[in-house]
Design a protein around this motif. Structure first.
Motif, short mmCIF file in Angstrom:
data_model
loop_
_atom_site.label_atom_id
_atom_site.label_comp_id
_atom_site.label_asym_id
_atom_site.label_seq_id
_atom_site.Cartn_x
_atom_site.Cartn_y
_atom_site.Cartn_z
N ILE A 60 -6.23 107.30 20.42
CA ILE A 60 -6.62 106.85 18.86
C ILE A 60 -7.24 108.04 17.99
N ALA A 71 -1.06 106.71 17.19
CA ALA A 71 -0.27 105.98 16.35
C ALA A 71 0.79 106.95 15.58
N GLN A 75 4.83 106.35 15.73
CA GLN A 75 5.57 106.38 14.42
C GLN A 75 6.80 107.60 14.36
N GLN A 114 -6.71 98.78 18.55
CA GLN A 114 -6.22 99.59 17.42
C GLN A 114 -4.91 100.21 17.78
N SER A 118 -1.51 99.60 15.90
CA SER A 118 -0.53 100.65 15.45
C SER A 118 0.91 100.70 16.14
N LYS A 121 2.95 97.90 14.15
CA LYS A 121 3.13 98.20 12.76
C LYS A 121 4.40 99.16 12.82
#
Length: 356
Positions: A60, A71, A75, A114, A118, A121
């Motif tokens: 992170i 993250a 993505q 966290q 992530s 999301k």
């Protein structure tokens, strides 16, 4: 993987990369899930279930102990590669700050959360993975080490935190090995399932066997015992057989060259066993070096799994996260250049679902 204890040493290793060969690309995925592991919270955990918390490197950005952009990696994998699952290894000791049977440590858990948030999301499924090899500091859970109740207390807490999200998968334990009594281990797994189901009624739960959760050993060694594990209502809905398999000479996942596609020795017999017992499996760890031999054999292995998606839910490569992209032997870490990401050659060849 068997050598998680060497995570920090492995970062300093070498890897030889070759151009991707288009003809080696795995077929369009027929399975539900394709993704990668995002490692770092498991660094420092040995195969004896001892975790040196000073070796943790959280994937992170801005974390006190590391700044890998987990993250951003996730993505990218979702947006650019069509992936939809990530496994998030973490040491048991880290979650409870070295207090066996204790409550989740607010500081450490906040950091791990966290990464989980992530992941969620991105819209992908997120597999929690307690990376302790069925042990706490060398002692086997329920067989001379921590009690089943101490272990299930951990899972009760995690299920209470994440059970409301259907996209969280509970991976009960990474790679149990040399467990003396498989039936007692199945009892431990059953107690974990029962504890999770008390608060998380329908999430997928991955059931780990002995023998490093070997896909090859599952049908004859751990599988018969794990078949007895049930939901409180007697069903086996969303109870998934968790398996691992590497392709190097000793199945350790520590070499950059691959020597087998594992089909005849592991995945064909496992597929037959799964069909006979009306069960499904998830290959939550597999991978190899960024080499021609691994592109060849891993793509062949994954092609077979895709063609048997009636019993295989999917596969998750090892590993991205806090490893160094250019030095870790089995790196699946993407590298960022400006606003774009570049995948490792093995990921390009065998794991990417979208055509570029």
């Amino acid at each position: 993987m068997h050598s998680t204890l060497l995570s920090l040493a492995a970062i300093a290793g070498t890897v030889t990369a070759f151009p991707a060969q288009p003809e080696q690309r795995a077929a369009a995925a027929g399975v539900q899930f394709v993704g990668v592991n995002v490692a770092g919270f498991d660094f420092g955990c040995s195969i004896q279930g001892a975790c040196d918390l000073t070796k943790i490197v959280p994937p992170i950005q801005g974390a006190a102990l590391g700044s890998a952009d987990g993250a951003g990696q996730m993505q990218h994998f979702v947006k650019d590669d069509g992936m939809n699952i990530f496994r998030l290894p973490v040491g048991w000791q880290y979650l409870v700050n070295n207090k066996v049977g204790g409550t989740l440590d607010s500081n450490n858990f906040q950091k791990y959360d966290q990464l989980v948030q992530s992941c969620l999301k991105t819209g992908a499924y997120c597999m929690l993975d307690v990376h302790n090899y069925a042990r706490w500091n060398g002692q086997i859970i329920g067989q001379g080490g921590p009690s089943n109740s101490q272990f299930t207390n951990l899972w009760s807490q995690l299920a209470s935190k994440y059970g409301s999200s259907e996209k969280v998968i509970f991976g009960i334990m990474n790679e149990p090995h040399d467990v003396p009594d498989i039936d007692k281990w199945a009892d431990t797994v059953q107690e974990a399932v029962t504890a999770i189901r008390a608060v998380a009624k329908s999430n997928m739960i991955a059931l780990p066997g002995n023998d490093w959760t070997s896909a090859q050993a599952m049908p004859t060694k751990s599988g018969p015992a794990l078949l007895k594990v049930k939901n409180p209502d007697g069903s086996t809905d969303n109870l998934i057989i968790d398996v691992h398999k590497y392709l190097d000479s000793d199945n350790s996942g520590t070499h950059t060259e691959c020597v087998t596609d594992n089909i005849s020795s592991a995945f064909q017999p496992l597929a037959t066993w799964l069909k006979q017992n009306n069960r499904k499996a998830l290959l939550s760890e597999t991978g190899g070096g960024n080499t021609d031999s691994c592109k060849k054999y891993l793509c062949q292995q994954l092609d077979f799994i895709n063609k048997n998606s009636d019993v295989f839910l999917g596969y998750i490569g090892w590993s991205a996260g806090s490893f160094q992209a250019n030095t870790y032997e089995l790196s699946e870490v993407p590298t960022k250049n400006g606003n774009s990401w570049a995948d490792s050659s093995l990921v390009k060849a065998c794991l990417v679902r979208k055509s570029s």
